[in-house]
Design an enzyme around this catalytic site. Structure first.
Site, short mmCIF file in Angstrom:
data_model
loop_
_atom_site.label_atom_id
_atom_site.label_comp_id
_atom_site.label_asym_id
_atom_site.label_seq_id
_atom_site.Cartn_x
_atom_site.Cartn_y
_atom_site.Cartn_z
N GLY A 271 22.02 15.70 -3.90
CA GLY A 271 21.17 16.88 -3.70
C GLY A 271 21.55 18.13 -4.48
O GLY A 271 21.20 19.24 -4.07
N ARG B 212 5.87 -0.72 1.81
CA ARG B 212 5.85 0.59 1.13
C ARG B 212 4.75 1.49 1.68
O ARG B 212 4.93 2.70 1.80
CB ARG B 212 5.60 0.39 -0.37
CG ARG B 212 6.84 0.03 -1.12
CD ARG B 212 6.57 -0.10 -2.60
NE ARG B 212 7.73 -0.73 -3.23
CZ ARG B 212 8.77 -0.05 -3.70
NH1 ARG B 212 8.79 1.26 -3.63
NH2 ARG B 212 9.80 -0.67 -4.23
N MET C 284 15.33 8.18 -5.29
CA MET C 284 15.47 6.94 -6.03
C MET C 284 14.60 5.82 -5.45
O MET C 284 15.07 4.72 -5.19
CB MET C 284 16.94 6.52 -6.08
CG MET C 284 17.84 7.59 -6.65
SD MET C 284 17.21 8.31 -8.18
CE MET C 284 18.29 7.56 -9.36
N ARG C 285 13.35 6.15 -5.22
CA ARG C 285 12.42 5.16 -4.68
C ARG C 285 11.12 5.29 -5.45
O ARG C 285 10.56 6.39 -5.55
CB ARG C 285 12.21 5.47 -3.20
CG ARG C 285 11.40 4.46 -2.47
CD ARG C 285 12.22 3.72 -1.43
NE ARG C 285 11.47 2.58 -0.96
CZ ARG C 285 11.85 1.33 -1.11
NH1 ARG C 285 12.99 1.06 -1.70
NH2 ARG C 285 11.11 0.34 -0.66
N LEU D 190 7.32 5.30 -6.14
CA LEU D 190 6.17 5.59 -5.28
C LEU D 190 4.97 4.80 -5.80
O LEU D 190 4.79 4.66 -7.02
CB LEU D 190 5.89 7.10 -5.30
CG LEU D 190 7.01 7.93 -4.65
CD1 LEU D 190 6.89 9.40 -5.05
CD2 LEU D 190 7.01 7.78 -3.14
N ASN E 15 8.92 15.50 -10.98
CA ASN E 15 10.19 14.76 -10.93
C ASN E 15 11.12 15.30 -12.00
O ASN E 15 10.67 15.84 -13.01
CB ASN E 15 9.90 13.27 -11.21
CG ASN E 15 11.16 12.43 -11.22
OD1 ASN E 15 12.01 12.55 -10.32
ND2 ASN E 15 11.31 11.56 -12.21
N HIS F 245 14.26 13.98 -14.48
CA HIS F 245 14.94 12.76 -14.98
C HIS F 245 15.99 13.17 -16.01
O HIS F 245 15.73 14.03 -16.85
CB HIS F 245 13.91 11.81 -15.59
CG HIS F 245 14.54 10.54 -16.06
ND1 HIS F 245 14.95 9.55 -15.19
CD2 HIS F 245 14.89 10.12 -17.31
CE1 HIS F 245 15.50 8.56 -15.88
NE2 HIS F 245 15.47 8.88 -17.16
N ASP G 42 9.26 7.02 -14.27
CA ASP G 42 9.69 8.11 -15.16
C ASP G 42 8.66 8.38 -16.25
O ASP G 42 8.99 8.56 -17.43
CB ASP G 42 11.07 7.79 -15.77
CG ASP G 42 12.14 7.67 -14.70
OD1 ASP G 42 12.09 8.43 -13.71
OD2 ASP G 42 13.03 6.81 -14.83
C1 GAR Z 1 19.88 13.74 -11.17
O1 GAR Z 1 20.63 13.60 -12.33
C2 GAR Z 1 18.42 13.38 -11.43
O2 GAR Z 1 17.98 13.78 -12.69
C3 GAR Z 1 18.45 11.87 -11.31
O3 GAR Z 1 19.29 11.64 -10.21
C4 GAR Z 1 20.28 12.67 -10.14
C5 GAR Z 1 20.27 13.23 -8.74
O4 GAR Z 1 21.29 14.18 -8.59
N1 GAR Z 1 17.13 11.34 -11.12
C6 GAR Z 1 16.71 10.19 -11.66
O5 GAR Z 1 17.43 9.46 -12.31
C7 GAR Z 1 15.25 9.85 -11.40
N2 GAR Z 1 14.81 8.82 -12.27
P1 GAR Z 1 21.26 15.21 -7.39
O6 GAR Z 1 21.06 14.38 -6.11
O7 GAR Z 1 22.61 15.85 -7.41
O8 GAR Z 1 20.14 16.17 -7.63
#
Ligand code: GAR
Length: 234
Positions: free
Chosen positions: A14, A67, A92-93, A95, A109, A111, A147
């Site tokens: 988070g 789902r 990380m799910r 949709l 989102n 990425h 993504d």
């Molecule tokens: C972040 O680096 C975000 O960009 C990535 O997960 C991490 C979450 O970190 N998201 C993805 O890979 C989505 N495809 P956080 O929980 O510390 O924000």
């Protein structure tokens, strides 16, 4: 103008949620977080919501048969909270198309790569394996494919010769924490329009010049033109 009501979905640590909470704490920030939802029990990021006094909820996807059941509950929770824009922050799910359709252009989102390169998991490991000189991060509207979707903001981060995936992830994450609030601000200020699946940001500037990597250390006077150095001098 009323603040845009955002809902943040997380699955873990988070830190992007925290960056959004900090941004929203500024009086002139045009958005407020009205609900945080995690789909994984014990998602560390919920502590940030608790600390900031933001209503949060656990909706564990494993408690649902399919789902659709999970997403219906998610949808209802977001609607009940009055959410106008959903921010996926390490959610990380995948949709389904039907959920994405219900929140079309109201679902964004972040990425950790320069999309469309390096979609999916283990981004930084793959960037290093590939030998890319630059990577970065992207905030985009969500489309049904993973993504994928119109890009709102990107930040470019150089890859160092001796990088580890952890060092690179940390360097990219610092930029994520800057561009996510920036993207939310742009959307909340109604500067963002999606035209033919591309984003136009009203009143936005573009950086000048280019970055070149790697650069050469000068080892003495050279008579041959050096493109790297001339590009740097520009
Ligand atoms: C972040 O680096 C975000 O960009 C990535 O997960 C991490 C979450 O970190 N998201 C993805 O890979 C989505 N495809 P956080 O929980 O510390 O924000």
């Amino acid at each position: 103008m009323a603040k845009l009501k955002i809902g943040v979905l997380i699955s873990g640590r988070g830190s992007n949620l925290k960056a959004l909470i900090d941004a929203c704490a500024a009086e002139d920030f045009p958005a407020e977080i009205v609900r945080v939802i995690a789909n994984v029990t014990g998602a560390g990021g919920l502590a940030y919501a608790e600390e900031a006094g933001i209503p949060w909820q656990m909706i564990d996807h494993r408690a649902f048969r399919d789902r659709e059941g999970f997403e219906d509950t998610l949808h209802r929770a977001l609607k009940d909270a009055g959410v106008e824009l959903i921010c996926l922050a390490g959610f990380m799910r995948l949709l389904t198309e039907s959920f994405v359709n219900r929140w079309w252009d109201r679902l964004i989102n972040i990425h950790p790569s320069l999309l469309p390169a390096f979609r999916g998991l283990h981004t930084h490991e793959r960037v290093l394996e590939y030998g890319a000189r630059f990577t970065g991060c992207t905030v985009h509207f969500v489309r049904p494919a993973m993504d994928d979707g119109p890009i709102i903001v990107q930040a470019v981060v150089p890859v160092a010769v001796d990088d580890t995936a952890e060092a690179l992830a940390a360097r990219v994450l610092r930029e994520e924490h800057i561009i996510y609030p920036l993207a939310v601000r742009m959307v909340a200020e109604q500067r963002v329009r999606v035209v033919q699946d591309r984003v136009i940001v009203q009143g936005a500037g573009t950086p000048r010049g280019a970055l070149v990597s790697p650069t050469l250390h000068r080892v003495g006077p050279s008579k041959t033109p050096n493109h790297t150095q001339s590009a740097r001098a520009r």
